[in-house]
Motif scaffolding. Structure first.
Motif, mmCIF file in Angstrom:
data_model
loop_
_atom_site.group_PDB
_atom_site.id
_atom_site.type_symbol
_atom_site.label_atom_id
_atom_site.label_comp_id
_atom_site.label_asym_id
_atom_site.label_seq_id
_atom_site.Cartn_x
_atom_site.Cartn_y
_atom_site.Cartn_z
ATOM 1 N N THR A 24 -6.204 5.792 -7.861
ATOM 2 C CA THR A 24 -5.321 5.251 -6.825
ATOM 3 C C THR A 24 -5.928 4.019 -6.187
ATOM 4 O O THR A 24 -5.238 3.021 -5.945
ATOM 5 C CB THR A 24 -5.056 6.325 -5.755
ATOM 6 O OG1 THR A 24 -4.393 7.443 -6.356
ATOM 7 C CG2 THR A 24 -4.195 5.768 -4.641
ATOM 8 N N VAL A 25 -7.220 4.055 -5.900
ATOM 9 C CA VAL A 25 -7.887 2.906 -5.290
ATOM 10 C C VAL A 25 -7.837 1.693 -6.210
ATOM 11 O O VAL A 25 -7.596 0.558 -5.768
ATOM 12 C CB VAL A 25 -9.342 3.259 -4.925
ATOM 13 C CG1 VAL A 25 -10.160 1.998 -4.651
ATOM 14 C CG2 VAL A 25 -9.377 4.164 -3.700
ATOM 15 N N VAL A 64 -2.546 -4.953 -3.616
ATOM 16 C CA VAL A 64 -2.757 -5.752 -2.397
ATOM 17 C C VAL A 64 -3.379 -7.099 -2.727
ATOM 18 O O VAL A 64 -3.160 -8.085 -1.998
ATOM 19 C CB VAL A 64 -3.620 -4.982 -1.372
ATOM 20 C CG1 VAL A 64 -2.952 -3.676 -0.966
ATOM 21 C CG2 VAL A 64 -5.038 -4.731 -1.883
ATOM 22 N N HIS A 65 -4.142 -7.175 -3.813
ATOM 23 C CA HIS A 65 -4.681 -8.473 -4.231
ATOM 24 C C HIS A 65 -3.555 -9.421 -4.643
ATOM 25 O O HIS A 65 -3.706 -10.650 -4.543
ATOM 26 C CB HIS A 65 -5.650 -8.304 -5.403
ATOM 27 C CG HIS A 65 -6.947 -7.653 -5.033
ATOM 28 N ND1 HIS A 65 -7.867 -7.229 -5.964
ATOM 29 C CD2 HIS A 65 -7.482 -7.324 -3.818
ATOM 30 C CE1 HIS A 65 -8.902 -6.681 -5.353
ATOM 31 N NE2 HIS A 65 -8.689 -6.720 -4.054
ATOM 32 N N ALA A 66 -2.447 -8.857 -5.093
ATOM 33 C CA ALA A 66 -1.332 -9.681 -5.563
ATOM 34 C C ALA A 66 -0.465 -10.212 -4.423
ATOM 35 O O ALA A 66 0.391 -11.068 -4.649
ATOM 36 C CB ALA A 66 -0.459 -8.872 -6.526
ATOM 37 N N VAL A 67 -0.682 -9.721 -3.196
ATOM 38 C CA VAL A 67 0.120 -10.193 -2.067
ATOM 39 C C VAL A 67 -0.305 -11.621 -1.733
ATOM 40 O O VAL A 67 -1.481 -11.876 -1.479
ATOM 41 C CB VAL A 67 -0.060 -9.283 -0.840
ATOM 42 C CG1 VAL A 67 0.704 -9.846 0.358
ATOM 43 C CG2 VAL A 67 0.419 -7.867 -1.162
ATOM 44 N N ALA A 90 0.825 -1.204 0.000
ATOM 45 C CA ALA A 90 0.000 0.000 0.000
ATOM 46 C C ALA A 90 0.864 1.261 0.000
ATOM 47 O O ALA A 90 0.602 2.215 -0.744
ATOM 48 C CB ALA A 90 -0.936 -0.004 1.208
ATOM 49 N N GLN A 91 1.904 1.254 0.823
ATOM 50 C CA GLN A 91 2.771 2.439 0.913
ATOM 51 C C GLN A 91 3.516 2.699 -0.392
ATOM 52 O O GLN A 91 3.871 3.843 -0.696
ATOM 53 C CB GLN A 91 3.756 2.270 2.065
ATOM 54 C CG GLN A 91 3.093 2.352 3.440
ATOM 55 C CD GLN A 91 4.057 2.066 4.575
ATOM 56 O OE1 GLN A 91 5.014 1.300 4.411
ATOM 57 N NE2 GLN A 91 3.794 2.652 5.743
ATOM 58 N N GLN A 92 3.759 1.653 -1.158
ATOM 59 C CA GLN A 92 4.471 1.808 -2.428
ATOM 60 C C GLN A 92 3.528 2.161 -3.593
ATOM 61 O O GLN A 92 3.995 2.390 -4.712
ATOM 62 C CB GLN A 92 5.214 0.517 -2.761
ATOM 63 C CG GLN A 92 6.339 0.205 -1.774
ATOM 64 C CD GLN A 92 6.868 -1.209 -1.939
ATOM 65 O OE1 GLN A 92 6.487 -1.914 -2.874
ATOM 66 N NE2 GLN A 92 7.736 -1.632 -1.030
ATOM 67 N N THR A 93 2.227 2.217 -3.329
ATOM 68 C CA THR A 93 1.262 2.539 -4.382
ATOM 69 C C THR A 93 1.268 4.037 -4.649
ATOM 70 O O THR A 93 1.130 4.831 -3.721
ATOM 71 C CB THR A 93 -0.157 2.099 -3.966
ATOM 72 O OG1 THR A 93 -0.162 0.687 -3.699
ATOM 73 C CG2 THR A 93 -1.162 2.418 -5.064
ATOM 74 N N PRO A 94 1.437 4.461 -5.884
ATOM 75 C CA PRO A 94 1.389 5.899 -6.192
ATOM 76 C C PRO A 94 0.048 6.495 -5.768
ATOM 77 O O PRO A 94 -1.011 5.921 -6.027
ATOM 78 C CB PRO A 94 1.552 5.938 -7.716
ATOM 79 C CG PRO A 94 2.233 4.648 -8.062
ATOM 80 C CD PRO A 94 1.730 3.643 -7.083
ATOM 81 N N GLY A 95 0.108 7.633 -5.096
ATOM 82 C CA GLY A 95 -1.119 8.298 -4.655
ATOM 83 C C GLY A 95 -1.501 8.001 -3.228
ATOM 84 O O GLY A 95 -2.467 8.567 -2.719
#
Length: 703
Positions: free
Chosen positions: A486-487, A494-497, A439-444
């Protein structure tokens, strides 16, 4: 001999008198329910989200973490321009709100006051009980008073709790205000058009009785949880019933006047008027009711809520029109139209001078008329792609200034745009660190922190049934397109984790899911509504081609209305877009209600064609129905325009689309385009009925 003949005559009056007594009982007993729907209405927006959406599943999942199920009120303090909030002011803000813990409507401790990066503002979150109802405003006043006790800072309240309070204010008094404006507009129009004192009152009483019955039925069903009502559905129901009942009443009253002008027996006139108008009225009502019921195919709960509620209203409008109104007109006779008097000319097409002129224009050049009007409609429809339905920004939800909107704008100037409305991630506890990192690495995403057991930032993560909640603060405003993008990206990451089983919700996710669901609903429901209307027209007119033409013209009218709406909303009213559901609501109302006027016209045209031939049938049908249909269109437009008294962008937009579209349909489509098309096509327009085999100007060999 006299006594035996008078007895059957007296017996004929028993039915109309009994109907009046029954409806007076309904009005007296159930009328008050028109003002009581607010008792069973809910304006909890979370209850109207897509049932299958990921954001809806998050709402259910997060209940385990929010034991109090609190609704947050975000307090924002702002220092004077050019100065900063001091440490002492920050401490004073924290202390002032802490004293609220445990008071009425505040189930948990408020968060500490946090300073913005620019140092000019503070924010804190106060949890409010979700079931405050009418007490919400009073509790917010207490929070506001505590916040304003901090010296040297101005305080405002943003967040879901403040928005709910503003919505409650917007819908406050909706029953009396909306009903008064709608009925007042109807009364004035009827008095001006018909110049009769009694007829407008009888029609309004008929509509009010229908509304009372509809509201009583809806109240009982909503109280038992069978249907759901919110402020929007509540307002639309009142307008829909008043408008539809008035339209149907005008058609019946106009036909009664014709029959009364042609004969002296008012009992026979009443029976003939019901017999000859019931088909068109019930067919028109069926198109609206079934069109509304098509909303049950929607995945949005508020759309499904409007479907059965609106259909109930339409059924009640038809019942009142076909039972109470004929009985009242029968008892009043010619007095219903006083001081005007039905004249023999009222029973003929020649008695309608204005519409005779319109018919002459069409008759002289039908192809020129329909091609020019169709071209005009196509030009207007060309602007329809400009209408954005990606949702209304928070600062445009309310037409007038709202405190929650101003506070949210202040919050956005000093804190990340998504502050107070984070994206909520629910994930397996074992995978929480990896999900937080993703999440922290997601742009936005400005920050992502797990909810702590202590309720304070940085504490031990709270795990419930092996699941953890992570709040991701968005950098962009929560209602912006950037936030929705962004969402979508956050969900992908996060689905890929592995083994996380993560889902993402929150305010922005709800807006994103609602927008996508609304687009899906339009794809599914629009063809269903058009198919329903076409089938009803086929059964009523016993033709396959004319129903296709009528459906095509009302669809063209809808697109033209959207084109005009796009220009008006953007350049005159200042709306950057519409709510995702507005185009669908506009389509259902405008197409289903708009086809009413074509039904009124073409059912009369078919009746006249049987006697006078195709060409003359069209012209006579137009001239005899022109006045009443135009009056009905103006009344319906005025009743929907009454929705503008509620200061919400959604209802203002619906009101404009339906009001303008109805007028365009009444004055252009039904008056010019449809009659000219049918005349130009000639008898083949009635294919495959026997009327299709007649010479264009000939009378058929049957009657």
């Amino acid at each position: 001999m006299t006594s035996t003949t008078s007895t059957p005559r007296r017996a004929r009056w028993l039915l109309p008198v009994a109907l009046l007594v029954i409806w007076l009982g309904i009005g007296g007993t159930l009328g008050p329910y028109a003002g009581r729907l607010g008792e069973v209405a809910t304006n909890d927006q979370a209850a109207f989200l897509p049932q299958s959406a990921e954001s809806t599943r998050v709402i259910e999942a997060r209940k385990a973490f929010d034991q109090s199920e609190a609704v947050p009120a975000i307090v924002i303090w702002q220092a004077p321009e050019g100065s900063r909030a001091s440490d002492s002011q920050q401490q004073a803000a924290t202390t002032a709100l802490a004293a609220l813990a445990g008071q009425r409507g505040i189930p948990g401790p408020p968060s500490p006051a946090l300073r913005s990066a620019d140092g000019q503002a503070l924010q804190a979150v106060v949890p409010l009980a979700p079931d405050l109802g009418d007490e919400l405003s009073a509790v917010l006043d207490e929070v506001r008073a505590a916040a304003r006790s901090v010296p040297g800072l101005t305080a405002e309240i943003a967040g879901p709790a403040a928005t709910q309070a503003d919505l409650a204010d917007a819908f406050g008094g909706i029953d009396g205000l909306l009903l008064g404006v709608a009925l007042g507009a109807v009364l004035i129009i009827l008095l001006l058009v018909y110049r009769s004192l009694l007829l407008p009152l009888v029609i309004i009483i008929s509509a009010v009785f229908a509304l009372g019955l509809a509201c009583a039925v809806v109240y009982v069903l909503a109280d038992r949880g069978i249907v759901r009502v919110d402020g929007q559905v509540q307002g639309i129901l009142s307008i829909l019933v008043i408008g539809a009942a008035t339209d149907y009443a005008l058609l019946l009253a106009a036909r009664f006047r014709e029959e009364l002008a042609a004969r002296d027996d008012r009992m026979a006139a009443a029976a003939a008027s019901v017999r000859r108008s019931a088909g068109a009225i019930t067919a028109s009502a069926a198109t609206v009711a079934l069109g509304l019921l098509a909303l049950l195919a929607s995945d949005l709960t508020n759309n499904r809520a409007l479907g059965p509620v609106g259909a109930i209203g339409i059924v009640c409008a038809v019942l009142s029109t076909l039972t109470f109104l004929p009985a009242a007109l029968l008892l009043l006779g010619r007095g219903a139209y006083w001081p005007a008097t039905p004249e023999p000319a009222d029973a003929t097409a020649e008695g309608h001078r204005i519409w005779r002129r319109v018919a002459d224009v069409i008759d002289r050049g039908p192809r020129r008329v329909w091609t020019s009007t169709a071209l005009l409609m196509l030009v207007l429809a060309a602007f329809s792609p400009m209408l954005s339905s990606k949702g209304v920004p928070l600062d445009e939800i309310f037409v007038k200034d709202a405190p929650s909107v101003a506070a949210q704008q202040t919050l956005g100037r000093h804190f990340p745009g998504g502050s107070g409305q984070p994206a909520v991630i629910i994930t397996n506890a074992a995978a929480a660190p990896a999900v937080q990192a993703a999440a922290q690495q997601t742009p936005g995403i400005a920050s992502a922190q797990p909810a702590s057991a202590s309720g304070r930032p940085g504490g031990e993560p709270l795990a419930v049934d092996g699941r953890v909640r992570i709040d991701a603060t968005l950098a962009a405003a929560a209602d912006s397109d950037a936030a929705k993008t962004t969402v979508a990206e956050l969900r992908t990451r996060v689905h890929a984790v592995p083994a996380a089983d993560a889902i993402v919700g929150g305010y922005t996710a709800q807006k994103y899911d609602t927008e996508r669901t609304a687009a899906r609903d339009r794809t599914v429901i629009v063809p269903v509504v058009l198919a329903i209307i076409w089938l009803i027209l086929v059964l009523l007119l016993r033709s396959l081609l004319i129903p296709v033409l009528l459906v095509a013209t009302v669809a063209l009218n809808f697109l033209a209305t959207l084109g005009v709406s796009a220009l008006v909303f953007q350049h005159l009213l200042g709306f950057s877009g519409t709510d995702a559901s507005v185009p669908l609501y506009g389509f259902v109302f405008l197409v289903a209600l708009g086809v009413d006027y074509n039904i009124f016209l073409m059912s009369r045209v078919r009746e006249e064609t049987v006697t006078h031939g195709v060409r003359h049938g069209v012209l006579r049908g137009l001239t005899t129905t022109g006045g009443v249909i135009t009056s009905a269109g103006v009344v319906l437009a005025a009743t929907f325009a009454a929705l503008m008294v509620i200061p919400l962008a959604f209802l203002v937009q619906i009101a404009f689309i339906v009001a303008f579209g109805v007028l365009l349909d009444t004055l252009v489509v039904r008056s010019l385009l449809v009659p000219a098309l049918v005349i130009d096509l000639g008898p083949r327009s009635w294919w495959p009925s026997p009327l299709a085999h007649l010479p264009a100007g000939a009378r058929p060999p049957f009657a």
